[in-house]
Scaffold this motif. Structure first.
Motif: not given
Ligand code: COS
Length: 394
Positions: A127, A136, A180, A232-233, A237, A312, A314, A364-365, A369, A373
């Motif tokens: 990712l 992301v 996203a 993204f979703k 998830s 969810r 979250t 993983e965030g 972050v 959230v």
């Molecule tokens: N489950 C399902 N859908 C989700 C969700 C979840 N946990 N979180 C967000 N979504 C959906 C939202 O509902 C939104 O859809 P709708 O517009 O249809 O409602 C869409 O995804 C976009 O969400 P959002 O606007 O919150 O996106 P952002 O870009 O603002 O997200 C954060 C920001 C910080 C929350 C996100 O990028 C994140 O979690 N980043 C950390 C990622 C990470 O863990 N990185 C490490 C890499 S893995 S080792």
């Protein structure tokens, strides 16, 4: 003796308790592994864990697709982490790497799960990118449709199991919409043409980690997981499931640090009496015990909520990861202090825990972050309640 009383909490069912006890006994016989060559160690840990059936919770069974059992994932990570951080890593990556397939894959894609659950194939979750780890939705990597294929171009970095994985779940921009909503997920075998390991990354607690390069990597359209634009979703998830398990690994590290500290406080004499009789030491032990129990409650609350059918989790998962990883860092730091010079001596268990825990507050965030959230979820819930009340008044 590690505290096992949490297994009596009502979050668990008999199968969880039985699994935890059997796994603990297995760990005592088989761990820690020799970490000298981390690639070889991870390969053999995956093989060993798979052979003895411990990888079963990492993926749904294609023949019997019950949902992922998050409590089982957490208990397994907690137990493995208490014995050997690398064994926890090997287990965890089999789950994170295939999480998108378990949750959203087709029957054809799920055939990979038979191999990963048996320890016969290693998986990875691709990712993060050089310019987008936390953000992301801002990823650069592209997947361009070309007839019945997609062509992937770009870079992924900080990819755990990068270099030893057999399959990668890769997220790339397919452009259905900006941000996203224009990202999709793909299953990419490690031997795909154009996929190379650009760099191996070394970190303070060594494990296989790499930057990957994708140059014109062609995969069939059937390699897409879920629908176009759903990537993204899907990623979020998967993180909803696995973030609690990162907290559980931190809990395992903290429990081990605590056990070592209690032993040390009983054995080591200072000013004519065991350390444990000094009130300042008792203060440290009390804070450690409190943080461990509070972390466990948050982790198993999140896992139980997900297992009980919540769409969810979250907020719960973010709270569990944030609290458990930050507090484990504090617990381990106290353990180092109680061990004096031994606590920073290379090869001592407490020294290795001190290095192991740090990355869990980043991957993983990152902790920062998780706060974003949690706050977003809290505010969204308040707004939802307000809208419902206004609807009732009309
Ligand atoms: N489950 C399902 N859908 C989700 C969700 C979840 N946990 N979180 C967000 N979504 C959906 C939202 O509902 C939104 O859809 P709708 O517009 O249809 O409602 C869409 O995804 C976009 O969400 P959002 O606007 O919150 O996106 P952002 O870009 O603002 O997200 C954060 C920001 C910080 C929350 C996100 O990028 C994140 O979690 N980043 C950390 C990622 C990470 O863990 N990185 C490490 C890499 S893995 S080792």
């Amino acid at each position: 003796m590690p505290d096992r009383s949490f297994l009596d909490w009502p979050f668990f069912e008999p199968r969880h308790r039985e699994w935890a006890e059997k796994l603990d006994a297995w760990c005592a016989q088989n761990l820690p592994a020799d970490h000298h060559d981390v690639d070889a160690a991870c390969r053999s840990l995956v093989d060993l864990l798979g052979r003895d059936g411990w990888l079963k919770p990492t993926a749904v069974d294609a023949a019997n697709p019950a949902p992922l059992d998050v409590r089982m994932l957490c208990i397994t990570r907690e137990t493995l982490a208490r014995h050997d951080g690398l064994a926890d890593f090997a287990f965890a990556m089999q789950g994170l790497g295939t999480g998108a397939i378990s949750l959203f894959g087709t029957d054809g894609q799920k055939r990979w799960l038979e191999k990963t659950r048996a320890g016969k194939a290693i998986s990875a979750f691709a990712l993060s990118e050089p310019r987008s780890g936390s953000d992301v939705a801002n990823m650069d990597m592209t997947a361009t449709k070309d007839g019945d294929s997609y062509v992937l171009d770009g870079e992924k970095t900080w990819i755990s199991n990068g270099g030893i994985a057999d399959l990668y779940v890769v997220f790339a921009r397919t452009g259905e919409a900006p941000g996203a909503k224009g990202i999709s997920a793909f299953l990419v075998p490690a031997d795909a043409n154009g996929l190379t390991v650009a760099e191996r990354l070394e970190v303070i607690a060594p494990h296989p980690l790499a930057r990957l390069s994708f140059e014109g990597v062609r995969v069939p359209a059937s390699a897409m997981i879920g629908r176009p634009g759903e990537g993204f979703k899907i990623a979020m998830s998967v993180l909803d499931v696995f973030r609690s398990t990162v907290g559980a690994a931190a809990l395992g590290f903290a429990r081990r640090a605590f056990d070592e500290s209690v032993k040390r406080a009983g054995e080591r004499k200072l000013f004519g009496a065991p350390l444990a009789e000094l009130q300042m030491v008792q203060g440290h032990l009390a804070e450690m015990a409190l943080d461990i129990d509070a972390a466990a409650l948050l982790i198993y609350r999140a896992a139980w909520t997900k297992d009980s059918g919540a769409a969810r989790v979250t907020r719960e998962a973010a709270m569990a990861k944030l609290f458990a990883t930050d507090k484990a860092q504090e617990v381990i730091d106290k353990a180092v202090q109680l061990h004096g010079g031994d606590g920073v001596r290379k090869g001592h268990i407490v020294e290795s825990l001190y290095r192991e825990i740090r990355a869990l507050r980043i991957y993983e965030g990152a902790s920062d972050v998780q706060k974003v959230v949690i706050a977003r979820q809290v505010l969204a819930d308040v707004q939802k309640t307000q809208r419902q009340r206004e609807g009732l008044r009309r």
